[in-house]
Design a protein around this motif. Structure first.
Motif, PDB file in Angstrom:
ATOM      1  N   LEU A  81       9.172  -2.545  -9.248  1.00 22.66           N
ATOM      2  CA  LEU A  81       9.161  -3.871  -9.269  1.00 22.66           C
ATOM      3  C   LEU A  81      10.471  -4.589  -9.094  1.00 22.66           C
ATOM      4  N   LEU A 136      11.025  -4.884  -5.348  1.00 23.93           N
ATOM      5  CA  LEU A 136      10.022  -6.024  -4.788  1.00 23.93           C
ATOM      6  C   LEU A 136      10.881  -7.363  -5.279  1.00 23.93           C
ATOM      7  N   LEU A 155       5.755 -11.335  -8.383  1.00 27.90           N
ATOM      8  CA  LEU A 155       4.928  -9.956  -9.149  1.00 27.90           C
ATOM      9  C   LEU A 155       4.086 -10.506 -10.150  1.00 27.90           C
ATOM     10  N   VAL A 189      -0.060 -10.470  -9.708  1.00 22.84           N
ATOM     11  CA  VAL A 189      -0.289  -9.185  -9.471  1.00 22.84           C
ATOM     12  C   VAL A 189      -0.494  -8.523 -11.059  1.00 22.84           C
ATOM     13  N   ASP A 233      -3.415  -1.736  -5.730  1.00 18.67           N
ATOM     14  CA  ASP A 233      -3.479  -3.298  -5.491  1.00 18.67           C
ATOM     15  C   ASP A 233      -2.284  -3.797  -4.737  1.00 18.67           C
ATOM     16  N   LEU A 234      -0.947  -3.233  -4.972  1.00 16.92           N
ATOM     17  CA  LEU A 234       0.201  -3.727  -4.460  1.00 16.92           C
ATOM     18  C   LEU A 234       0.273  -3.295  -3.077  1.00 16.92           C
ATOM     19  N   ARG A 285      -1.091  -5.651  -0.661  1.00 13.42           N
ATOM     20  CA  ARG A 285      -0.564  -7.089  -0.601  1.00 13.42           C
ATOM     21  C   ARG A 285       0.811  -7.317  -0.072  1.00 13.42           C
ATOM     22  N   LEU A 286       1.477  -6.023   0.375  1.00 13.47           N
ATOM     23  CA  LEU A 286       2.709  -5.806   0.779  1.00 13.47           C
ATOM     24  C   LEU A 286       2.796  -6.376   2.389  1.00 13.47           C
TER      25      LEU A 286
END
Length: 340
Positions: free
Chosen positions: A13, A16, A23, A26, A54-55, A58-59
């Motif tokens: 995290l 990111l 973040l 999410v 899930d991440l 979305r990346l």
């Protein structure tokens, strides 16, 4: 409940966030916030896997997992990192890594394959729906190699791989992988392999310390015992349901789910039985729920629904659905569509 150190997630995290990724939405969808994630806490494995899958969707880049894995800090492993540093040689450090791998940030199991001139450190990837599978492979490969590089830098030794194998098809651009691993990279293998020259594994560690090693081994043993106690008291039925909910097409078998939960298949089956359930029962429950969703959608034929649920042929699905609902899928669909 089977848990992971939340620190591994926090490292990802942090990377990111540094790249401008928002973040909050999410995490909020899982009832979490960054403020709640204390570095010393642990997180449910199934929750973290759902969050990572899930991440992954979305990346902005498919290879971003390679970057996130490089963010794992060596000292973040706690007593485990010092256990490795106090080993007699690199081979012993590798064997300690295998024995205490549950104290790392890994989901996928580590193994070792000895060879005449080169030996392989292997990671068997979890069976997850894409793009979650590739993402986790990239994160865990990069993180594992980062640990080797950190050992190398701390000790002044060479532990670099001579070649690396990646368990998914070659991406359009493989240059980031070759640049990071610094050696030839082959895609399409069945598992991750870091091939290391045996002569490097025999190198003596300048920080070898038998007394300190025994101390850190005791600390690592205590942590493993605590994790085992947690697993005995967890709601394994809920964890299996949550893991199966990750899948929308095809489902893993009991051994693959056990690996995702950090359990042996036999242990998983025993815990489910003690809870008055079974893997077959939970899989049927999940398939029945998914089948109803697909049938209500109306866009797919019964044959297509059967394929999506992992059945080799429609007849097996129809038979199972009759057992669940008391009628065929086609009859159930007509009944739902009929006006009241």
């Amino acid at each position: 409940m089977t848990t992971q150190p939340v620190l591994g997630l926090l490292y990802m995290l942090n990377t990111l966030r540094a790249q401008g990724f928002d973040l909050a939405p999410v995490l909020a969808s899982y009832g979490l916030s960054e403020a709640q994630l204390a570095p010393g806490a642990r997180i449910d494995r199934t929750l973290e896997l759902r969050l990572l899958c899930d991440l992954a969707g979305r990346l902005p880049r498919a290879d971003l997992g390679l970057t996130l894995g490089q963010g794992f800090g060596f000292t973040g492993y706690g007593p485990f990192s010092f256990l490795l540093l106090t080993c007699a040689n690199a081979y012993e450090a590798l064997q300690c890594g295998l024995r205490y791998q549950q104290l790392t940030f890994l989901f996928s199991p580590l193994s070792f394959v000895p060879g005449d001139r080169e030996s392989a450190l292997c990671l068997t990837p979890l069976e997850l729906p894409e793009p979650g599978r590739r993402f986790l492979v990239d994160v865990e490969m990069a993180g594992t190699y980062k640990l080797l590089l950190d050992l190398q830098n701390n000790l002044g030794l060479s532990l670099r791989a001579v070649r690396v194998e990646v368990p998914y098809p070659a991406p359009a651009d493989s240059r980031p992988y070759e640049s990071y691993y610094g050696c030839p990279v082959r895609f399409g293998s069945e598992q991750t392999r870091f091939w290391i020259a045996n002569e490097h594994l025999q190198l003596k560690l300048p920080t070898a310390d038998p007394t300190a090693h025994a101390y850190y081994r005791g600390q690592c043993d205590e942590r493993l015992a605590q994790q085992l106690q947690e697993q005995r008291g967890g709601d394994v039925v809920t964890q299996v349901r949550q893991h199966l909910a990750l899948y929308s097409q095809g489902y893993p078998d009991a051994a693959q789910v056990a690996a995702a939960l950090g359990l042996a298949e036999r242990t998983l089956r025993h815990q489910l039985s003690a809870a008055g359930s079974s893997y077959r029962q939970l899989l049927d429950e999940t398939r029945f729920s998914r089948a109803r969703q697909l049938l209500l959608g109306g866009a797919q034929s019964v044959e297509q629904v059967a394929l999506a649920l992992g059945y080799a042929e429609a007849a097996a699905f129809i038979h199972a659905f009759q057992r669940w609902a008391g009628c065929t899928p086609a009859a159930w669909r007509r009944e739902q569509a009929a006006p009241e």
